[in-house]
Design a protein around this motif. Structure first.
Motif, PDB file in Angstrom:
ATOM      1  N   GLY A 338       0.820  -1.193   0.000  1.00 28.63           N
ATOM      2  CA  GLY A 338       0.000   0.000   0.000  1.00 28.63           C
ATOM      3  C   GLY A 338       0.858   1.248   0.000  1.00 28.63           C
ATOM      4  O   GLY A 338       2.078   1.198   0.133  1.00 28.63           O
ATOM      5  N   ASP A 342      -2.975   6.009   0.816  1.00 25.12           N
ATOM      6  CA  ASP A 342      -4.179   5.244   0.515  1.00 25.12           C
ATOM      7  C   ASP A 342      -5.202   5.407   1.628  1.00 25.12           C
ATOM      8  O   ASP A 342      -4.856   5.657   2.785  1.00 25.12           O
ATOM      9  N   TRP A 359      -5.764  -1.321   2.979  1.00 26.43           N
ATOM     10  CA  TRP A 359      -5.412  -0.087   2.293  1.00 26.43           C
ATOM     11  C   TRP A 359      -6.128  -0.115   0.953  1.00 26.43           C
ATOM     12  O   TRP A 359      -6.121  -1.139   0.244  1.00 26.43           O
ATOM     13  N   THR A 366      -5.053  -2.481  -1.974  1.00 28.27           N
ATOM     14  CA  THR A 366      -3.617  -2.460  -2.293  1.00 28.27           C
ATOM     15  C   THR A 366      -2.781  -3.237  -1.269  1.00 28.27           C
ATOM     16  O   THR A 366      -1.688  -3.695  -1.587  1.00 28.27           O
TER      17      THR A 366
END
Length: 403
Positions: A338, A342, A359, A366
């Protein structure tokens, strides 16, 4: 006359130890040499900041294999030995004792080098970085009730050492050069604050916006001077990151950038040399990008890919990054990659100490992290790159496996 080997592995850490074992498991029969500057056989480095420092275990208990395994599997070891040069034309390498080895294939697994601080007093005793078993034992030997311990840097190593020292009755101060919470560069502000609160609740102090300017003391350190004030210290641990050990690769003319550039099967720009572990800036076919990851999981997996490549197999770098940490009563696993910017989605109640974090960027997961919640590793790994709404991720009524 150079001693001849089918494969020479340069670096006897977890990656190097795993690749020789994987080669033999794959039926590889040519001669293998394992060369490493550490005098010990390969061992699990994550144990250094966990079992060794918290439990006081012997680093030898964390060995990948007993030393007799190597001779039993016809792996010739050169522990406590460094490679000073690689001649790619002759396919030979020179050892620091003057010996020469020739190779059909060479595998670079030289790991990373902890960053240090070039400030007055840096040569004083009881100032350490944490990289090998000797470092861990030296640091652990200084723990004790009322000892003043200064940790410079708030990354994973710094916080794990802080937790270990605090658990042994030390007075611990973590020195950060910015006002941001620790780990926020990886996890973002909210989760960085969570880890900072965890440490504060357990008695760890933080000094922020503090650049280290000097160490004070006679023969051993007694204090740390910073731009935000002085910190008493019987022991200092510097945890400000590490750099890939690529000098040997660079001098051999291999392509480098953020590490040694390799393809999805760990091949470097020289067809007879592979690179794995911390130094490998590798093409990840699952994510469609090059990644360099410093973690044991990646080292083991890339070692297995390299062994497959040499043995004629088809394994490739096709997994999501993963790491874990144990600090006080918190255990967590993180998968994916991530960005601290995010969106963060929490499943569960953070205050309970048991929750899952996602995330989320543009509707896509992610990265994910499970905190004191286990048996979700495969499900979380499968969610990386998948489009799932934030509301659904947070809804505990929806099983993780059905997201």
């Amino acid at each position: 006359m150079a001693e001849e080997f089918g494969t020479v592995v340069i670096g006897a850490g977890l990656a190097g130890g795993t690749v020789v074992e994987s080669l033999r498991d794959a039926g590889y029969t040519a001669r293998i040499a394992l060369v490493g500057s550490d005098p010990a056989a390969p061992y699990y480095r994550p144990d250094l900041s966990k079992k060794v420092m918290i439990e006081g275990s012997d680093p030898a208990d964390s060995a990948l294999r007993g030393e007799d395994w190597y001779s039993a599997h016809e792996v010739e070891t050169f522990f406590g030995t460094s490679v000073t040069a690689v001649d790619t034309d002759a396919q030979t390498l020179t050892l620091d004792d003057g010996g020469d080895l020739s190779y059909g294939q060479a595998i670079l697994a030289t790991g990373s080098v902890p960053r240090t601080l070039d400030v007055p007093g840096a040569q004083l005793g009881n100032i350490h970085t944490l990289r090998d078993a000797g470092d861990a034992v030296a640091i652990r030997s200084q723990f004790g009730e009322g000892k003043e311990v200064a940790i410079i840097g708030g990354g994973w190593i710094g916080l794990e050492v802080a937790a270990a020292a605090q658990s042994h009755g030390c007075n611990v101060t973590v020195i950060l050069h910015t006002d941001a919470p620790p780990l926020s560069g990886t996890l973002g502000q909210e989760l960085g604050e969570y880890f900072e609160d965890l440490h504060r609740k357990n008695g760890v102090n933080f000094l922020k916006n503090a650049e280290t300017t000097a160490f004070t003391g006679d023969s051993a350190v007694e204090g740390v001077e910073t731009t935000a004030g002085s910190v008493p210290a019987d022991l200092v641990v510097i945890g400000i990151g590490a750099d890939p050990a690529i000098d040997l690769a660079s001098s051999a003319g291999l392509a480098t950038d953020n590490g040694v550039i390799v393809d999805e099967q760990m091949r470097t720009s020289d067809g007879s040399i592979l690179a794995i572990g911390d130094i490998a800036d590798a093409q990840n076919v699952l994510r469609g990008e090059r990644l360099r990851v410093e973690h044991w999981d990646n080292a083991v997996r890339q070692a297995e890919v390299a062994a497959s490549t040499i043995s004629g197999g088809t394994k490739a770098y096709d997994w999501q990054p993963y790491f874990y940490t144990d600090q006080f009563d918190l255990g967590m696993e993180y998968v994916g990659r991530g960005d601290p910017a995010d969106d963060v989605v929490i499943r569960g109640d953070k205050s309970s100490g048991e929750f899952i974090v996602f995330w989320h960027r543009d509707g896509t997961v992610t990265a994910a992290m499970n905190v004191n919640v286990w048996d979700y590793g495969d499900e979380l790994r499968a969610l990386i790159g998948k489009e799932v709404s934030a509301d659904r991720l947070a809804d505990e009524q929806v099983p993780v496996g059905e997201l």
